[in-house]
Write an enzyme that holds these catalytic residues in place. Sequence first.
Site, PDB file in Angstrom:
ATOM      1  N   ARG A 139      -7.325   9.945  -2.214  1.00  0.00           N
ATOM      2  CA  ARG A 139      -7.769   8.592  -2.606  1.00  0.00           C
ATOM      3  C   ARG A 139      -9.039   8.227  -1.850  1.00  0.00           C
ATOM      4  O   ARG A 139      -9.190   8.558  -0.670  1.00  0.00           O
ATOM      5  CB  ARG A 139      -6.691   7.555  -2.277  1.00  0.00           C
TER       6      ARG A 139
ATOM      7  N   HIS B 209       3.056   0.628   3.541  1.00  0.00           N
ATOM      8  CA  HIS B 209       3.537   1.351   4.738  1.00  0.00           C
ATOM      9  C   HIS B 209       4.099   0.377   5.772  1.00  0.00           C
ATOM     10  O   HIS B 209       4.154   0.706   6.965  1.00  0.00           O
ATOM     11  CB  HIS B 209       2.399   2.142   5.436  1.00  0.00           C
TER      12      HIS B 209
ATOM     13  N   ASN C 116      14.948   6.770  -1.345  1.00  0.00           N
ATOM     14  CA  ASN C 116      13.533   6.506  -1.606  1.00  0.00           C
ATOM     15  C   ASN C 116      13.220   7.168  -2.942  1.00  0.00           C
ATOM     16  O   ASN C 116      13.094   8.381  -3.037  1.00  0.00           O
ATOM     17  CB  ASN C 116      12.686   7.112  -0.477  1.00  0.00           C
TER      18      ASN C 116
ATOM     19  N   GLU D  68      10.841   6.236   8.676  1.00  0.00           N
ATOM     20  CA  GLU D  68      11.039   5.138   7.724  1.00  0.00           C
ATOM     21  C   GLU D  68      12.495   5.046   7.262  1.00  0.00           C
ATOM     22  O   GLU D  68      12.998   3.959   7.021  1.00  0.00           O
ATOM     23  CB  GLU D  68      10.096   5.314   6.530  1.00  0.00           C
TER      24      GLU D  68
ATOM     25  N   ARG E  28      14.220   1.948  -0.347  1.00  0.00           N
ATOM     26  CA  ARG E  28      12.798   1.633  -0.150  1.00  0.00           C
ATOM     27  C   ARG E  28      12.277   1.038  -1.462  1.00  0.00           C
ATOM     28  O   ARG E  28      12.435   1.636  -2.532  1.00  0.00           O
ATOM     29  CB  ARG E  28      12.017   2.903   0.165  1.00  0.00           C
TER      30      ARG E  28
END
Length: 404
Positions: free
Chosen positions: A245, A184, A7, A388, A95
Amino acid sequence: MNVLVINCGSSSFKYQLIDMSREAVLSSGLVERIGEAHGSLSHKVAPGTDKESVFRREQPFPDHTAGLNAVMELLVDPERGVISSLKDINAVGHRVVMGGEDIRASCLMGEKEKAAVSRLSALAPLHNPANLQGIEVAQSLLPHAPSVGVFDTEFHASLPPKAFMYALPYSLYEEQRIRRYGFHGTSHRFVARSGARLLDKDPDFFNAITCHLGNGCSITAVENGASVETSMGLTPLEGVIMGTRCGNIDPAILLFLGRNGNLDFPVLDSLLNKESGLKGICGLNDMRDIHAARARGEARAQLAFDMFCHGIRKYIGAYCAILGRLDALIFTAGIGENDDQVRAAVCADLGILGIAVDPARNAMRSGRPRAISPETSPVAVLVVPTNEELAIAQETVAVLAAGR
Ligand code: ADP
């Protein structure tokens, strides 16, 4: 079969080497501050087991090739190594954040696919170039091992047009592909499937709302195992409030700030992505610090917590209306897996939707998938740890088996 999962960010990368015959992690780690004067490498052997050992090294890594080379040396090191030769790495799973409309499923990363990832960098400027770099470096250092791309957007490829279109002039979609992509996806798919398995239901007839609540947060409506709505949009800025965010705001605020505050695009970008969210409200972006501040009676921390949970509840209500039937509400990622206070506040007084939480079950800590709703509840409320890396490794094996 051993799969190396990578990743890759612009100045760091995470990795895991997984023995897929046992789904066991042999080694994992993180290389940080690539390209800076002081880089670091943290490498774990047998992570999560009682044989876990950690090795840390501070050294500069001029580029990703140098970082991955250092990892390769550790993987075959006579003392810390977990494989005898790099040939024991059978495949690499990457990823990749943005597959756009061009790449709708995990696939082998040949020249055509890499060109698509590069082309899509305009839509994911912070992620796709770094992801592509990881692929190029892995292919040059491990030429025998096929590289498979697993895309954050692919689970959301099933969104119908009424969910993915923005009500902007249609030409913006036709000419610039401006639409909702969602993110996601690997995590939402993994926890939805794990949730179905836990409840002994067929994943292809399973309806769920999955709440991935980490530093970044997104919520997905899953109908018959497929994503039909999701809170993140063209970028990961849309949706619920996150650590730094803003999530949903009136877009005219940007026009107001641009006109009246004379703020230019880089300043607005940083304001919305790095200075907003929980941090913007109370100065703290880690939910654990927010709880400590609430306990000290800090009103802004309480407001940030209340806004965070209120926003998630609005999505749950909306997604119930879209799904019509709900089998499970699923919490995952750093906050979703660990924070019983957030889960309790999100689920409070939702009896009208069939959602309830058993306080004792909710308070119990465990790293395993579990139900936190009362036994008789019409909707199961689940905590499902996301993984993940394992999901990427599973997809990698599936792609190779299917020859995609
Ligand atoms: P990322 O989105 O970067 O993968 P994670 O899923 O690891 O992040 O989530 C990180 C966030 O999880 C932290 O910012 C913190 O707010 C939250 N978190 C982690 N552990 C706990 C905990 N025990 N209680 C509450 N929140 C936690």
